[in-house]
Design a protein around this motif. Structure first.
Motif, PDB file in Angstrom:
ATOM      1  N   SER A  64      -2.085  -4.871 -13.791  1.00  0.00           N
ATOM      2  CA  SER A  64      -2.529  -3.839 -14.502  1.00  0.00           C
ATOM      3  C   SER A  64      -1.963  -2.374 -14.054  1.00  0.00           C
ATOM      4  N   ASN A  65      -1.471  -2.286 -12.971  1.00  0.00           N
ATOM      5  CA  ASN A  65      -0.993  -1.255 -12.462  1.00  0.00           C
ATOM      6  C   ASN A  65       0.402  -0.867 -13.042  1.00  0.00           C
ATOM      7  N   GLU A  66       0.495  -0.523 -14.272  1.00  0.00           N
ATOM      8  CA  GLU A  66       1.538  -0.254 -15.233  1.00  0.00           C
ATOM      9  C   GLU A  66       2.428   0.939 -14.647  1.00  0.00           C
ATOM     10  N   GLU A  67       1.730   1.884 -13.917  1.00  0.00           N
ATOM     11  CA  GLU A  67       2.675   3.086 -13.260  1.00  0.00           C
ATOM     12  C   GLU A  67       3.601   2.545 -12.407  1.00  0.00           C
ATOM     13  N   ALA A  68       2.647   1.819 -11.493  1.00  0.00           N
ATOM     14  CA  ALA A  68       3.369   1.284 -10.196  1.00  0.00           C
ATOM     15  C   ALA A  68       4.616   0.349 -10.624  1.00  0.00           C
ATOM     16  N   LEU A  69       4.296  -0.278 -11.557  1.00  0.00           N
ATOM     17  CA  LEU A  69       5.265  -1.311 -12.146  1.00  0.00           C
ATOM     18  C   LEU A  69       6.436  -0.745 -12.492  1.00  0.00           C
ATOM     19  N   ALA A  70       6.123   0.380 -13.320  1.00  0.00           N
ATOM     20  CA  ALA A  70       7.401   1.382 -13.884  1.00  0.00           C
ATOM     21  C   ALA A  70       7.935   1.777 -12.879  1.00  0.00           C
ATOM     22  N   PHE A  71       7.342   2.318 -11.610  1.00  0.00           N
ATOM     23  CA  PHE A  71       8.149   2.993 -10.468  1.00  0.00           C
ATOM     24  C   PHE A  71       8.891   2.068  -9.814  1.00  0.00           C
ATOM     25  N   TRP A  72       8.562   0.579  -9.623  1.00  0.00           N
ATOM     26  CA  TRP A  72       9.241  -0.272  -8.661  1.00  0.00           C
ATOM     27  C   TRP A  72      10.516  -0.719  -9.661  1.00  0.00           C
ATOM     28  N   LYS A  73      10.246  -0.972 -11.049  1.00  0.00           N
ATOM     29  CA  LYS A  73      11.365  -1.404 -11.604  1.00  0.00           C
ATOM     30  C   LYS A  73      12.268  -0.414 -11.976  1.00  0.00           C
ATOM     31  N   HIS A  74      11.979   0.901 -12.163  1.00  0.00           N
ATOM     32  CA  HIS A  74      13.094   2.131 -12.092  1.00  0.00           C
ATOM     33  C   HIS A  74      13.802   2.226 -10.830  1.00  0.00           C
ATOM     34  N   SER A  75      13.230   1.828  -9.584  1.00  0.00           N
ATOM     35  CA  SER A  75      14.071   1.682  -8.425  1.00  0.00           C
ATOM     36  C   SER A  75      14.552   0.368  -8.325  1.00  0.00           C
TER      37      SER A  75
ATOM     38  N   HIS B  58       1.608  15.747  -4.744  1.00  0.00           N
ATOM     39  CA  HIS B  58       3.096  15.385  -3.990  1.00  0.00           C
ATOM     40  C   HIS B  58       4.016  14.513  -4.761  1.00  0.00           C
ATOM     41  N   ARG B  59       3.528  14.043  -5.871  1.00  0.00           N
ATOM     42  CA  ARG B  59       4.325  12.939  -6.718  1.00  0.00           C
ATOM     43  C   ARG B  59       5.495  13.485  -7.420  1.00  0.00           C
ATOM     44  N   HIS B  60       6.412  12.791  -7.652  1.00  0.00           N
ATOM     45  CA  HIS B  60       7.592  12.991  -8.506  1.00  0.00           C
ATOM     46  C   HIS B  60       8.583  13.907  -7.894  1.00  0.00           C
ATOM     47  N   ARG B  61       8.495  14.029  -6.409  1.00  0.00           N
ATOM     48  CA  ARG B  61       9.215  14.665  -5.440  1.00  0.00           C
ATOM     49  C   ARG B  61      10.275  13.948  -4.687  1.00  0.00           C
ATOM     50  N   GLY B  62      10.115  12.567  -5.053  1.00  0.00           N
ATOM     51  CA  GLY B  62      11.086  11.676  -4.271  1.00  0.00           C
ATOM     52  C   GLY B  62      10.398  11.215  -3.072  1.00  0.00           C
ATOM     53  N   ILE B  63       9.058  11.483  -2.715  1.00  0.00           N
ATOM     54  CA  ILE B  63       8.629  11.100  -1.447  1.00  0.00           C
ATOM     55  C   ILE B  63       8.355   9.447  -1.418  1.00  0.00           C
ATOM     56  N   GLY B  64       7.736   9.093  -2.529  1.00  0.00           N
ATOM     57  CA  GLY B  64       7.658   7.358  -2.736  1.00  0.00           C
ATOM     58  C   GLY B  64       8.950   6.789  -2.231  1.00  0.00           C
ATOM     59  N   LYS B  65      10.157   7.363  -3.216  1.00  0.00           N
ATOM     60  CA  LYS B  65      11.372   6.584  -2.889  1.00  0.00           C
ATOM     61  C   LYS B  65      11.827   6.602  -1.643  1.00  0.00           C
ATOM     62  N   SER B  66      11.749   7.913  -1.070  1.00  0.00           N
ATOM     63  CA  SER B  66      12.091   8.123   0.303  1.00  0.00           C
ATOM     64  C   SER B  66      11.615   7.125   1.423  1.00  0.00           C
TER      65      SER B  66
ATOM     66  N   HIS C   5       0.955  -1.177   0.166  1.00  0.00           N
ATOM     67  CA  HIS C   5      -0.022   0.022   0.110  1.00  0.00           C
ATOM     68  C   HIS C   5       0.803   1.364  -0.120  1.00  0.00           C
ATOM     69  N   LEU C   6       2.059   1.216  -0.819  1.00  0.00           N
ATOM     70  CA  LEU C   6       2.761   2.617  -0.996  1.00  0.00           C
ATOM     71  C   LEU C   6       1.717   3.561  -1.727  1.00  0.00           C
ATOM     72  N   ALA C   7       1.518   4.812  -1.285  1.00  0.00           N
ATOM     73  CA  ALA C   7       0.835   5.803  -2.058  1.00  0.00           C
ATOM     74  C   ALA C   7       1.367   7.188  -1.601  1.00  0.00           C
ATOM     75  N   VAL C   8       1.377   7.917  -2.722  1.00  0.00           N
ATOM     76  CA  VAL C   8       1.831   9.370  -2.283  1.00  0.00           C
ATOM     77  C   VAL C   8       0.570  10.223  -3.010  1.00  0.00           C
ATOM     78  N   ALA C   9       0.196  11.253  -2.274  1.00  0.00           N
ATOM     79  CA  ALA C   9      -0.701  12.073  -2.844  1.00  0.00           C
ATOM     80  C   ALA C   9      -0.483  12.714  -4.404  1.00  0.00           C
TER      81      ALA C   9
HETATM   82  C1  LIG Z   1       3.972   4.861  -7.192  1.00  0.00           C
HETATM   83  C2  LIG Z   1       4.005   6.088  -6.482  1.00  0.00           C
HETATM   84  C3  LIG Z   1       3.862   5.626  -4.984  1.00  0.00           C
HETATM   85  C4  LIG Z   1       5.385   6.898  -6.675  1.00  0.00           C
HETATM   86  O1  LIG Z   1       5.529   8.024  -5.678  1.00  0.00           O
HETATM   87  P1  LIG Z   1       6.223   9.320  -6.243  1.00  0.00           P
HETATM   88  O2  LIG Z   1       6.404  10.039  -4.879  1.00  0.00           O
HETATM   89  O3  LIG Z   1       5.810   9.933  -7.292  1.00  0.00           O
HETATM   90  O4  LIG Z   1       7.880   8.679  -6.669  1.00  0.00           O
HETATM   91  P2  LIG Z   1       9.259   9.304  -6.498  1.00  0.00           P
HETATM   92  O5  LIG Z   1       9.114  10.751  -6.774  1.00  0.00           O
HETATM   93  O6  LIG Z   1       9.858   8.838  -5.059  1.00  0.00           O
HETATM   94  O7  LIG Z   1       9.936   8.564  -7.611  1.00  0.00           O
HETATM   95  C5  LIG Z   1      11.183   7.909  -7.325  1.00  0.00           C
HETATM   96  C6  LIG Z   1      11.737   7.645  -8.812  1.00  0.00           C
HETATM   97  O8  LIG Z   1      10.843   6.745  -9.581  1.00  0.00           O
HETATM   98  C7  LIG Z   1      10.550   7.525 -10.805  1.00  0.00           C
HETATM   99  N1  LIG Z   1       9.003   7.344 -11.008  1.00  0.00           N
HETATM  100  C8  LIG Z   1       8.204   7.753 -10.260  1.00  0.00           C
HETATM  101  N2  LIG Z   1       6.676   7.316 -10.836  1.00  0.00           N
HETATM  102  C9  LIG Z   1       7.417   6.775 -11.920  1.00  0.00           C
HETATM  103  C10 LIG Z   1       6.467   6.130 -12.895  1.00  0.00           C
HETATM  104  N3  LIG Z   1       5.262   5.927 -12.946  1.00  0.00           N
HETATM  105  N4  LIG Z   1       7.004   5.444 -13.907  1.00  0.00           N
HETATM  106  C11 LIG Z   1       8.460   5.420 -13.692  1.00  0.00           C
HETATM  107  N5  LIG Z   1       9.251   5.897 -12.909  1.00  0.00           N
HETATM  108  C12 LIG Z   1       8.655   6.607 -11.952  1.00  0.00           C
HETATM  109  C13 LIG Z   1      10.841   8.986 -10.529  1.00  0.00           C
HETATM  110  O9  LIG Z   1      11.199   9.658 -11.827  1.00  0.00           O
HETATM  111  C14 LIG Z   1      11.980   8.643  -9.597  1.00  0.00           C
HETATM  112  O10 LIG Z   1      13.256   8.755 -10.254  1.00  0.00           O
HETATM  113  P3  LIG Z   1      14.584   9.051  -9.989  1.00  0.00           P
HETATM  114  O11 LIG Z   1      15.169   8.641  -8.314  1.00  0.00           O
HETATM  115  O12 LIG Z   1      15.625   8.490 -10.831  1.00  0.00           O
HETATM  116  O13 LIG Z   1      14.659  10.552  -9.959  1.00  0.00           O
HETATM  117  C15 LIG Z   1       2.830   7.215  -6.755  1.00  0.00           C
HETATM  118  O14 LIG Z   1       2.706   7.433  -8.183  1.00  0.00           O
HETATM  119  C16 LIG Z   1       1.480   6.506  -6.369  1.00  0.00           C
HETATM  120  O15 LIG Z   1       1.038   6.760  -5.165  1.00  0.00           O
HETATM  121  N6  LIG Z   1       0.873   5.986  -7.149  1.00  0.00           N
HETATM  122  C17 LIG Z   1      -0.489   5.467  -6.915  1.00  0.00           C
HETATM  123  C18 LIG Z   1      -0.590   4.342  -5.810  1.00  0.00           C
HETATM  124  C19 LIG Z   1       0.120   2.974  -6.222  1.00  0.00           C
HETATM  125  O16 LIG Z   1      -0.123   2.625  -7.390  1.00  0.00           O
HETATM  126  N7  LIG Z   1       0.918   2.524  -5.514  1.00  0.00           N
HETATM  127  C20 LIG Z   1       1.683   1.470  -5.606  1.00  0.00           C
HETATM  128  C21 LIG Z   1       0.960   0.094  -5.106  1.00  0.00           C
HETATM  129  S1  LIG Z   1       1.832  -1.417  -5.532  1.00  0.00           S
END
Ligand SMILES: CC(C)(COP(=O)(O)OP(=O)(O)OC[C@H]1O[C@@H](n2cnc3c(N)ncnc32)[C@H](O)[C@@H]1OP(=O)(O)O)[C@@H](O)C(=O)NCCC(=O)NCCS
Length: 148
Positions: free
Chosen positions: A118-129, A86-94, A79-83
């Motif tokens: 189906s949550n392609e955005e979240a998958l992209a976030f995790w893989k990016h990290s 406030h996204r794309h400011r490093g909060i999720g990563k932190s 249940h990681l979530a950022v409002a």
């Molecule tokens: C996924 C989520 C938590 C990311 O939070 P965030 O605070 O915007 O992410 P960050 O700003 O910390 O991003 C960290 C890194 O990931 C990258 N990133 C963030 N969202 C990304 C995305 N959708 N696709 C690819 N990369 C992404 C950022 O560019 C950043 O890269 P960097 O460290 O090289 O600069 C947020 O989009 C969210 O709450 N989504 C809806 C809820 C959800 O689906 N949660 C996941 C459940 S499994």
């Protein structure tokens, strides 16, 4: 606990945060909430995994949340979530980095997450990290009806 840009800080989640955290989760598509996320069950979770679940906040306003715990062998993040505001400011990563720090301090050397396919955005976030999709594993689940 770190202080991020624009007055955002991270601290352990408490039960008092529950209403705001639930609002945030409800506003986050792709979250998959269930009866396991009731106030009582989250209370149990927080007690079983002290100081591991976190919120990001600006003053009293919660702008990020994550559940984290372990079973003695492996860590789990849920249940990681950022409002959206406030996204794309490093909060999720932190939040994730702090969770992994807490897990490491407890001697846990691997963490798993569950993500809807189906949550392609979240998958992209995790893989990016640097998280690796496990193509060799499939999750199987079974309901265990409560009661006699
Ligand atoms: C996924 C989520 C938590 C990311 O939070 P965030 O605070 O915007 O992410 P960050 O700003 O910390 O991003 C960290 C890194 O990931 C990258 N990133 C963030 N969202 C990304 C995305 N959708 N696709 C690819 N990369 C992404 C950022 O560019 C950043 O890269 P960097 O460290 O090289 O600069 C947020 O989009 C969210 O709450 N989504 C809806 C809820 C959800 O689906 N949660 C996941 C459940 S499994």
């Amino acid at each position: 606990m770190p202080r991020l840009k624009k007055n955002v800080s991270i601290r352990p989640m408490t039960l008092e945060d529950y209403p705001q955290v639930l609002d945030l989760w409800n506003a986050s598509p792709g979250m998959g909430l269930s009866a396991a996320d009731s106030r009582e069950r989250i209370d149990t979770y927080l007690q079983r995994n002290p100081r591991m679940s976190l919120v990001a906040h600006t003053g009293p306003a919660i702008v990020g949340a994550v559940l984290c715990g372990h079973d003695g062998r492996r860590g789990f993040i849920h249940h990681l979530a950022v409002a959206e505001s406030h996204r794309h400011r490093g909060i999720g990563k932190s939040l994730v980095d702090e969770c992994l720090k807490e897990l490491r301090a407890s001697g846990i050397d691997k963490c798993h997450i569950f993500v809807y396919a189906s949550n392609e955005e979240a998958l992209a976030f995790w893989k990016h990290s640097g998280w690796t999709q496990r193509h060799e594993l499939i999750i199987l689940s079974k309901d265990i009806p409560l009661g006699p």
